[in-house]
Design an enzyme around this catalytic site. Structure first.
Site, PDB file in Angstrom:
ATOM      1  N   THR A  19      -8.566   0.704   8.951  1.00  0.00           N
ATOM      2  CA  THR A  19      -8.897   1.087  10.330  1.00  0.00           C
ATOM      3  C   THR A  19      -9.845   0.082  10.990  1.00  0.00           C
ATOM      4  OG1 THR A  19      -8.585   3.380   9.693  1.00  0.00           O
ATOM      5  CG2 THR A  19      -9.740   3.004  11.760  1.00  0.00           C
TER       6      THR A  19
ATOM      7  N   ASN B 191     -10.393  -0.760  -0.049  1.00  0.00           N
ATOM      8  CA  ASN B 191      -9.397  -0.814   1.027  1.00  0.00           C
ATOM      9  C   ASN B 191     -10.014  -0.655   2.408  1.00  0.00           C
ATOM     10  OD1 ASN B 191      -7.623  -0.770  -1.084  1.00  0.00           O
ATOM     11  ND2 ASN B 191      -6.531   1.070  -0.454  1.00  0.00           N
TER      12      ASN B 191
ATOM     13  N   HIS C 157      -8.440   8.418   5.081  1.00  0.00           N
ATOM     14  CA  HIS C 157      -8.064   7.269   5.911  1.00  0.00           C
ATOM     15  C   HIS C 157      -8.411   7.536   7.369  1.00  0.00           C
ATOM     16  CE1 HIS C 157      -4.746   6.595   2.690  1.00  0.00           C
ATOM     17  NE2 HIS C 157      -5.739   5.769   2.459  1.00  0.00           N
ATOM     18  N   GLY C 158      -8.980   6.556   8.044  1.00  0.00           N
ATOM     19  CA  GLY C 158      -9.265   6.713   9.478  1.00  0.00           C
ATOM     20  C   GLY C 158     -10.741   6.548   9.754  1.00  0.00           C
TER      21      GLY C 158
ATOM     22  N   ASP D 287       0.849  -1.193   0.000  1.00  0.00           N
ATOM     23  CA  ASP D 287       0.000   0.000   0.000  1.00  0.00           C
ATOM     24  C   ASP D 287       0.893   1.255   0.000  1.00  0.00           C
ATOM     25  OD1 ASP D 287      -2.491   1.175  -0.005  1.00  0.00           O
ATOM     26  OD2 ASP D 287      -2.784   1.077   2.157  1.00  0.00           O
ATOM     27  N   HIS D 288       0.324   2.392  -0.348  1.00  0.00           N
ATOM     28  CA  HIS D 288       1.001   3.709  -0.370  1.00  0.00           C
ATOM     29  C   HIS D 288       2.512   3.687  -0.143  1.00  0.00           C
ATOM     30  CE1 HIS D 288      -2.764   5.913  -0.438  1.00  0.00           C
ATOM     31  NE2 HIS D 288      -3.220   5.078   0.477  1.00  0.00           N
TER      32      HIS D 288
ATOM     33  N   HIS E 257     -10.252   4.043  -1.550  1.00  0.00           N
ATOM     34  CA  HIS E 257      -9.496   4.181  -0.292  1.00  0.00           C
ATOM     35  C   HIS E 257     -10.422   4.705   0.805  1.00  0.00           C
ATOM     36  CE1 HIS E 257      -5.154   3.597  -1.377  1.00  0.00           C
ATOM     37  NE2 HIS E 257      -5.784   3.423  -2.530  1.00  0.00           N
ATOM     38  N   GLY E 258      -9.953   4.557   2.046  1.00  0.00           N
ATOM     39  CA  GLY E 258     -10.718   5.091   3.176  1.00  0.00           C
ATOM     40  C   GLY E 258     -12.042   4.387   3.380  1.00  0.00           C
ATOM     41  N   GLY E 259     -12.051   3.071   3.208  1.00  0.00           N
ATOM     42  CA  GLY E 259     -13.316   2.329   3.279  1.00  0.00           C
ATOM     43  C   GLY E 259     -13.974   2.317   4.654  1.00  0.00           C
TER      44      GLY E 259
HETATM   45  P1  13P Z   1      -9.335   3.056   6.158  1.00  0.00           P
HETATM   46  O1  13P Z   1      -8.286   3.057   7.232  1.00  0.00           O
HETATM   47  O2  13P Z   1     -10.216   4.245   6.246  1.00  0.00           O
HETATM   48  O3  13P Z   1     -10.091   1.777   6.111  1.00  0.00           O
HETATM   49  O4  13P Z   1      -8.578   3.218   4.750  1.00  0.00           O
HETATM   50  C1  13P Z   1      -7.812   2.169   4.251  1.00  0.00           C
HETATM   51  C2  13P Z   1      -7.010   2.574   3.077  1.00  0.00           C
HETATM   52  O5  13P Z   1      -7.492   3.240   2.184  1.00  0.00           O
HETATM   53  C3  13P Z   1      -5.625   2.087   3.004  1.00  0.00           C
HETATM   54  O6  13P Z   1      -4.926   2.590   1.904  1.00  0.00           O
END
Ligand code: 13P
Length: 284
Positions: free
Chosen positions: A231, A228, A178-179, A82-83, A206-208
């Protein structure tokens, strides 16, 4: 099977419009538990590692753990980095056997990002690996100001980036972060449709964590084939550990604690796999 190209997993999901969970793991327990959840539900899955995790565990140890766990499940699985802004880490992971990488040069200019991403794609192809690209970067939820969906590159810039680099999946900013969202995020779902129509490649969401079931199904139907989740896995792991210790004061039995945490991570992973429609989508 069971280790396959990330692109193979995503192209099937994209064509049939279901989402494949890409779980961020941070130790052997979460890696094994997310794979166990996928095996139980007969779902393809992507396991993602962060740069921090790779450095902390060591690339050889981590890949050995991955091979040990991944080769004993029967469903299609892929290992993704990832990233990652660090080219050396990308090169080491590709050489070791990671199936895909997200080259995160979102802090560089789009031109420089593009120039380097072309090199990353060429490098990945030498190993039969795939590449996710991004040009906008993602905030943490606590840094959100509410106008994220507007701070994006033009559709033309996205199309040019995708065509010039040959990335296999693209991660756009659509108001996601994210978070843990403080309030429900306002997502520009039309942007996903526009990008999919213009590029023809799957989108990575992202940021699911914290998105609603309706948001997931809408975005997956529009072409978000990779979803993704990080968190939520961390919360399941930490909270179940805390709850276990609170319920068993004075008990210092790591296997019992770890088994409670494993069960919680499996439940969280199964919840998302079902939600994204990939249950039963493993192929032989
Ligand atoms: P979350 O932490 O919001 O689930 O995001 C995950 C993510 O996009 C990892 O790249």
């Amino acid at each position: 099977m069971p280790i396959v190209r990330t692109k193979q997993i995503l192209d099937r999901a994209f064509a049939a419009r279901y989402g494949v969970a890409a779980f961020n793991v941070f130790n052997d327990l979460t890696m094994e538990a997310t794979l166990a959840a996928a095996e139980e539900l007969k779902a393809p899955v992507i396991v993602q590692t962060s740069v921090k995790h790779v450095k902390m565990t060591g690339i050889d140890a981590m890949y050995a753990i991955w091979l040990a766990y991944a080769t004993r499940v029967s469903v299609p699985v892929a290992l993704h980095l990832d990233h990652c802004p660090e080219r050396e880490v990308i090169s080491s992971c590709l050489a070791k056997g990671w199936n895909s990488v997200l080259f995160d040069a979102s802090k560089l200019s789009v031109e420089e990002n593009k120039r380097q991403c072309i090199e990353v794609v060429a490098e990945a192809r030498r190993y039969g690996a795939d590449v996710e690209g991004e040009i906008e970067g993602f905030k943490r939820t606590e840094e959100m100001t509410g106008d994220e969906a507007e701070q994006v590159q033009s559709l033309d810039a996205v199309v040019d980036f995708v065509r010039s680099t040959g990335v296999d999946v693209f991660a756009p900013a659509i108001g996601n972060a994210h978070g843990t969202y403080k309030t429900a995020p306002h997502l520009d779902s039309q942007r996903v449709s526009d990008i999919v129509a213009a590029t023809g490649i799957p989108v990575a969401l992202h940021g699911g964590t914290g998105m609603s079931p309706e948001q997931f199904s809408d975005l997956i139907a529009r072409g978000c084939a990779k979803v993704n989740i990080s968190t939520a896995v961390k919360i399941a792991y930490m909270k179940s550990g805390f709850d276990y210790m609170t319920a068993h004061p004075g008990e210092y039995d790591p296997p019992a604690l770890l088994s409670a945490q494993r069960a919680a991570v499996i439940e969280t992973a199964k919840y998302h796999i079902r939600l994204f429609g990939s249950e039963g989508k493993a192929w032989a």
